[in-house]
Design a protein around this motif. Structure first.
Motif, PDB file in Angstrom:
ATOM      1  N   LEU A 184      46.230  41.244  33.856  1.00 23.89           N
ATOM      2  CA  LEU A 184      45.477  42.282  34.305  1.00 23.89           C
ATOM      3  C   LEU A 184      45.239  43.364  33.526  1.00 23.89           C
ATOM      4  CD1 LEU A 184      47.655  42.468  37.878  1.00 23.89           C
ATOM      5  CD2 LEU A 184      45.074  42.391  37.687  1.00 23.89           C
ATOM      6  N   GLN A 185      46.069  43.564  32.382  1.00 15.97           N
ATOM      7  CA  GLN A 185      45.647  44.451  31.294  1.00 15.97           C
ATOM      8  C   GLN A 185      44.332  44.270  30.647  1.00 15.97           C
ATOM      9  OE1 GLN A 185      49.401  44.593  29.267  1.00 15.97           O
ATOM     10  NE2 GLN A 185      50.220  46.083  30.479  1.00 15.97           N
ATOM     11  N   ALA A 186      43.935  43.088  30.593  1.00  8.15           N
ATOM     12  CA  ALA A 186      42.843  42.647  29.963  1.00  8.15           C
ATOM     13  C   ALA A 186      41.489  42.962  30.844  1.00  8.15           C
ATOM     14  CB  ALA A 186      42.807  41.336  29.535  1.00  8.15           C
ATOM     15  N   VAL A 187      41.538  43.335  32.225  1.00  7.17           N
ATOM     16  CA  VAL A 187      40.509  43.342  32.903  1.00  7.17           C
ATOM     17  C   VAL A 187      40.037  44.798  32.951  1.00  7.17           C
ATOM     18  CG1 VAL A 187      39.934  43.536  35.469  1.00  7.17           C
ATOM     19  CG2 VAL A 187      41.715  41.919  34.693  1.00  7.17           C
ATOM     20  N   ASP A 188      38.730  44.999  32.752  1.00  5.97           N
ATOM     21  CA  ASP A 188      38.042  45.947  32.251  1.00  5.97           C
ATOM     22  C   ASP A 188      38.297  47.197  33.664  1.00  5.97           C
ATOM     23  OD1 ASP A 188      36.568  48.117  31.257  1.00  5.97           O
ATOM     24  OD2 ASP A 188      34.721  46.554  31.098  1.00  5.97           O
ATOM     25  N   GLU A 189      38.884  48.372  32.937  1.00  4.16           N
ATOM     26  CA  GLU A 189      38.779  49.305  34.042  1.00  4.16           C
ATOM     27  C   GLU A 189      37.668  49.869  34.677  1.00  4.16           C
ATOM     28  OE1 GLU A 189      41.336  51.529  35.855  1.00  4.16           O
ATOM     29  OE2 GLU A 189      42.410  49.891  35.032  1.00  4.16           O
ATOM     30  N   ASP A 190      36.807  49.781  34.073  1.00  5.99           N
ATOM     31  CA  ASP A 190      35.400  50.154  34.434  1.00  5.99           C
ATOM     32  C   ASP A 190      34.917  49.628  35.759  1.00  5.99           C
ATOM     33  OD1 ASP A 190      35.437  51.881  32.371  1.00  5.99           O
ATOM     34  OD2 ASP A 190      33.982  50.900  31.264  1.00  5.99           O
ATOM     35  N   LEU A 191      35.349  48.103  35.822  1.00  2.85           N
ATOM     36  CA  LEU A 191      34.957  47.570  37.022  1.00  2.85           C
ATOM     37  C   LEU A 191      35.479  47.871  37.999  1.00  2.85           C
ATOM     38  CD1 LEU A 191      35.382  43.852  35.620  1.00  2.85           C
ATOM     39  CD2 LEU A 191      33.104  44.773  36.100  1.00  2.85           C
ATOM     40  N   TYR A 192      37.063  48.519  38.146  1.00  2.38           N
ATOM     41  CA  TYR A 192      37.581  49.005  39.415  1.00  2.38           C
ATOM     42  C   TYR A 192      36.671  50.256  39.546  1.00  2.38           C
ATOM     43  CZ  TYR A 192      41.265  45.715  38.873  1.00  2.38           C
ATOM     44  OH  TYR A 192      42.169  44.606  38.826  1.00  2.38           O
ATOM     45  N   GLU A 193      36.441  51.136  38.481  1.00  2.00           N
ATOM     46  CA  GLU A 193      35.852  52.348  38.746  1.00  2.00           C
ATOM     47  C   GLU A 193      34.419  52.170  39.651  1.00  2.00           C
ATOM     48  OE1 GLU A 193      36.416  55.608  38.615  1.00  2.00           O
ATOM     49  OE2 GLU A 193      38.300  54.858  38.302  1.00  2.00           O
ATOM     50  N   ALA A 194      33.595  51.126  39.063  1.00  2.00           N
ATOM     51  CA  ALA A 194      32.338  50.719  39.802  1.00  2.00           C
ATOM     52  C   ALA A 194      32.501  50.263  40.848  1.00  2.00           C
ATOM     53  CB  ALA A 194      31.707  49.497  38.820  1.00  2.00           C
ATOM     54  N   ALA A 195      33.649  49.445  41.347  1.00  2.00           N
ATOM     55  CA  ALA A 195      33.808  48.952  42.727  1.00  2.00           C
ATOM     56  C   ALA A 195      34.234  50.285  43.745  1.00  2.00           C
ATOM     57  CB  ALA A 195      34.874  48.097  42.741  1.00  2.00           C
ATOM     58  N   HIS A 196      34.770  51.071  43.203  1.00  4.38           N
ATOM     59  CA  HIS A 196      35.457  52.403  43.944  1.00  4.38           C
ATOM     60  C   HIS A 196      34.053  53.060  44.106  1.00  4.38           C
ATOM     61  CE1 HIS A 196      38.252  55.142  45.282  1.00  4.38           C
ATOM     62  NE2 HIS A 196      37.440  56.219  44.748  1.00  4.38           N
ATOM     63  N   ASP A 198      31.185  52.140  44.518  1.00  2.52           N
ATOM     64  CA  ASP A 198      30.411  51.284  45.612  1.00  2.52           C
ATOM     65  C   ASP A 198      31.074  51.461  46.806  1.00  2.52           C
ATOM     66  OD1 ASP A 198      28.562  50.672  43.691  1.00  2.52           O
ATOM     67  OD2 ASP A 198      28.978  48.773  43.359  1.00  2.52           O
ATOM     68  N   GLY A 199      32.170  52.192  47.038  1.00  4.14           N
ATOM     69  CA  GLY A 199      32.806  52.180  48.408  1.00  4.14           C
ATOM     70  C   GLY A 199      33.865  51.114  48.720  1.00  4.14           C
ATOM     71  N   ALA A 200      34.295  50.306  47.771  1.00  5.25           N
ATOM     72  CA  ALA A 200      34.918  49.313  47.700  1.00  5.25           C
ATOM     73  C   ALA A 200      36.470  49.870  47.989  1.00  5.25           C
ATOM     74  CB  ALA A 200      35.130  48.065  46.705  1.00  5.25           C
ATOM     75  N   ASN A 201      37.165  49.139  49.199  1.00  3.67           N
ATOM     76  CA  ASN A 201      38.353  49.653  49.451  1.00  3.67           C
ATOM     77  C   ASN A 201      39.491  48.659  48.527  1.00  3.67           C
ATOM     78  OD1 ASN A 201      39.157  47.115  50.628  1.00  3.67           O
ATOM     79  ND2 ASN A 201      38.448  47.937  52.744  1.00  3.67           N
ATOM     80  N   VAL A 202      40.986  48.853  48.528  1.00  6.34           N
ATOM     81  CA  VAL A 202      41.926  48.255  47.816  1.00  6.34           C
ATOM     82  C   VAL A 202      41.739  46.741  47.906  1.00  6.34           C
ATOM     83  CG1 VAL A 202      44.302  47.898  47.313  1.00  6.34           C
ATOM     84  CG2 VAL A 202      43.251  50.393  48.149  1.00  6.34           C
ATOM     85  N   PHE A 203      41.534  46.364  49.006  1.00 11.06           N
ATOM     86  CA  PHE A 203      41.420  44.795  49.219  1.00 11.06           C
ATOM     87  C   PHE A 203      40.082  44.154  48.696  1.00 11.06           C
ATOM     88  CE2 PHE A 203      44.160  46.629  52.559  1.00 11.06           C
ATOM     89  CZ  PHE A 203      45.355  45.959  52.615  1.00 11.06           C
ATOM     90  N   ARG A 207      39.666  41.601  46.019  1.00  9.04           N
ATOM     91  CA  ARG A 207      39.033  40.186  46.095  1.00  9.04           C
ATOM     92  C   ARG A 207      37.836  40.064  45.455  1.00  9.04           C
ATOM     93  NH1 ARG A 207      36.577  36.661  46.191  1.00  9.04           N
ATOM     94  NH2 ARG A 207      35.593  35.350  47.735  1.00  9.04           N
ATOM     95  N   TYR A 208      37.214  41.061  44.910  1.00  7.67           N
ATOM     96  CA  TYR A 208      35.773  41.005  44.029  1.00  7.67           C
ATOM     97  C   TYR A 208      36.098  41.070  42.619  1.00  7.67           C
ATOM     98  CZ  TYR A 208      33.876  40.052  48.597  1.00  7.67           C
ATOM     99  OH  TYR A 208      33.698  39.334  49.752  1.00  7.67           O
ATOM    100  N   VAL A 209      37.117  41.759  42.105  1.00  6.27           N
ATOM    101  CA  VAL A 209      37.456  42.050  40.791  1.00  6.27           C
ATOM    102  C   VAL A 209      38.585  41.523  40.238  1.00  6.27           C
ATOM    103  CG1 VAL A 209      37.643  44.000  39.131  1.00  6.27           C
ATOM    104  CG2 VAL A 209      36.153  44.499  41.012  1.00  6.27           C
ATOM    105  N   THR A 210      39.582  41.657  40.847  1.00  7.42           N
ATOM    106  CA  THR A 210      41.047  41.111  40.186  1.00  7.42           C
ATOM    107  C   THR A 210      40.825  39.640  40.203  1.00  7.42           C
ATOM    108  OG1 THR A 210      41.951  43.226  41.177  1.00  7.42           O
ATOM    109  CG2 THR A 210      43.503  41.544  40.217  1.00  7.42           C
TER     110      THR A 210
END
Lengths: 295, 269
Positions: A184-196, A198-203, A207-210
């Motif tokens: 998980l440390q290798a996953v780009d933080e920006d992806l989570y920011e972008a998902a956030h 775009d209005g994505a919730n935690v789940f 589902r779509y990033v992690t």
């Protein structure tokens, strides 16, 4: 002790001197027995008497028609299946949650990883005690009004394999969590920011990033858990010895009984070879996946 | 808001994970009269009598000593033989290198469980049943390839120029190994020591086969035996469990970072 470093002799001798200790011990006590187990499996040796006869494939023929072997075979797969579901599924979820938390993270991680260092023998003792008819598990179920669920966990054919798998998972899931966390440390933080944004919730972000980002790591944990759970002996032997009757018999316990306790070395070795083949295939898969990931 | 929910769920999981250990510690410290209380009730009047009983009458002092000797020797010797072999594999040129690499790779695949029957015969053949040495040699053989690869991956990172410079200065291979390469590989040394100690401390199967005399038993076999004969001695069993767990738990808490790194690297075994 070491000749002149530039001499031809030294150049020849040095590798031998450096490798000798490790290689001698390794060949005598690991490589040689691996070939021996295959050889034994073609004999009718009892492990004690000086004479042993080669019996061809007789042990393997017996293996294929041995109902107990197939029961142990099936149990080994069921056992591994349960452990994989818990260690990969729950392990992934726990790691993903841990990665999103900063407060008390080290403390929580320590609690989850701590059981990994506990000896399987100690794990067996602890869970055997907790699973007793009047043990902690049933008392806890009673306490929360679920006494209908209480059962002699290790004494009942329906639950024994699952109960032991749960105990094993308790003591190994920490390893999966660690490997997932590293992934998980290798996953780009920006992806989570972008998902956030775009209005994505935690789940949804799980589902779509992690999940997609962790697919290779998941494969690693999957195969690793598989090989580890196939090799298990200690915890089953120290709790039920494969019982009641044969309901928690797995390949390793069955091999130990036939080979070491009943002195059927030939037949026990055939079971050992079966185990060797299965684990080798799984390990080769594991190394290939990991190599692909390293590249 | 969701962060707090996550923290709450994780907190519950963490408590569930450590509770079997805590219940065991509770039980080991309870006077027999308090055993009627539920297992999660902490002991009211702490007592160490069960520890004393298990340690002296139960023979756990002997088991503890045996385990400590085997695990310590395992860890120390493993560092030496694995690092020497890895040094040769990385820094020296010789024939059959590829063959050796494959040979060590095979070691990662062999499940100990599958080869214990012939292993028993070999150890018996050398007259090493019921000796510390027999178990130690078997332990070393079955894990050495993991650590050869671990050291190799550290040595590969040592700049070739450093090795060359030392050679030009007239240092022997052993001097380079001892003074140049090993100091750089300290993390690998620590990881090897911890992991090999842990595996050795925790193993049951090999010790069950190779140690049949009571005075040679390790904690794992001692605990198994105790469980077989004293099935209902709940306090004794939990004290024995705690005695077995405490050293590795302490090591883990002190060296958590090294453990975490080592366990992921050595995970195949």
């Amino acid at each position: 002790m070491f000749p002149d470093p530039d001499s031809k002799l030294a150049q020849r001798l040095n590798p031998v001197l450096f490798l000798l200790p490790a290689l001698t011990i390794y060949i005598v006590f690991a490589i040689y027995p691996t070939f021996s187990v295959v050889e034994y499996s073609f004999t009718d040796w009892d492990g004690i008497s000086p004479d042993r006869n080669y019996v061809g494939l007789a042990n393997y023929e017996r293996l294929f028609s041995d109902k107990i072997f197939w029961a142990a075979f099936r149990n080994t797969f069921v056992w591994s299946g349960v452990i994989i579901v818990i260690n990969v599924g729950l392990g992934l979820v726990i790691a993903a949650m841990l990665a999103r938390v900063w407060k008390a993270r080290l403390l929580i991680q320590t609690c989850i990883v701590l059981p990994v260092v506990i000896s399987p023998m100690a794990v067996a003792t602890i869970w055997r005690w907790m699973y007793q008819p009047t043990g902690a598990i049933n008392q806890a179920l009673e306490g929360i009004g679920l006494s209908a669920l209480s059962t002699p966990w290790l004494g009942s054919p329906d639950t024994v394999l699952y109960a032991l798998a749960l105990a094993h998972s308790w003591s190994t899931i920490g390893l999966s969590v660690i490997i997932f966390l590293a992934g998980l440390q290798a996953v780009d933080e920006d992806l989570y920011e972008a998902a956030h944004v775009d209005g994505a919730n935690v789940f949804q972000s799980f589902r779509y990033v992690t999940l997609p980002a962790l697919r290779p790591v998941t494969a690693v944990v999957f195969i690793l858990t598989l090989t580890q759970s196939f090799k298990v002996f200690d915890i089953v032997w120290a709790t039920t010895q494969g019982g009641p009757i044969r309901f928690s018999e797995i390949l390793s316990t069955y091999m130990y009984k036939r080979g070491a306790l009943e002195n059927q070395y030939g037949y026990g070795s055939a079971i050992g070879v079966a185990l060797l083949v299965i684990v080798s295939i799984a390990t080769i898969l594991y190394m290939q996946i990991q190599q692909k990931e390293d590249r | 808001m969701t962060r707090w929910l996550l923290l709450f769920i994780l907190g519950v999981i963490a408590i569930l994970m450590v509770s079997p250990l805590i219940l065991t510690v509770f039980t080991s410290l309870k006077p027999t009269t308090e055993l009627v209380n539920p297992p999660w009730a902490p002991p009211v009047n702490l007592t160490f009598e069960h520890y004393v009983r298990v340690w002296t009458e139960g023979g756990f002092s002997r088991y503890f000593f045996n385990t400590l000797v085997i695990s310590t020797v395992d860890a120390v010797v493993m560092i030496v033989i694995a690092s020497l072999a890895a040094y040769a594999m990385v820094f020296m040129e010789f024939r059959f290198k590829l063959l050796l690499q494959i040979l060590f790779l095979i070691g990662l695949m062999i499940p100990v469980t599958a080869i214990v029957l012939p292993l028993f015969q070999i150890v018996r053949g050398f007259g090493l049943l019921n000796t510390h040495l027999g178990v130690i040699l078997a332990d070393l053989a079955l894990a050495v390839s993991v650590f050869v690869f671990m050291f190799s991956s550290y040595f590969v990172g040592v700049p070739k120029a450093l090795h060359e410079a030392a050679r030009i200065d007239g240092a022997t291979e052993f001097q380079i190994y001892r003074r140049v390469v090993m100091p750089i590989a300290t993390p690998a040394v620590v990881t090897t020591a911890l992991l090999e100690f842990l595996w050795s401390w925790n193993d049951l199967l090999l010790r069950l086969l190779l140690m049949t005399r009571d005075e040679m038993r390790t904690l794992s076999v001692g605990l198994l035996n105790f469980q077989g004969t004293m099935t209902r001695d709940v306090t004794g069993l939990s004290s024995g469990t705690v005695i077995m767990a405490i050293p590795v738990v302490l090591l883990f808490l002190f060296f958590q970072r090294h453990f975490v790194r080592g366990m992921t690297a050595g995970a195949v075994k």
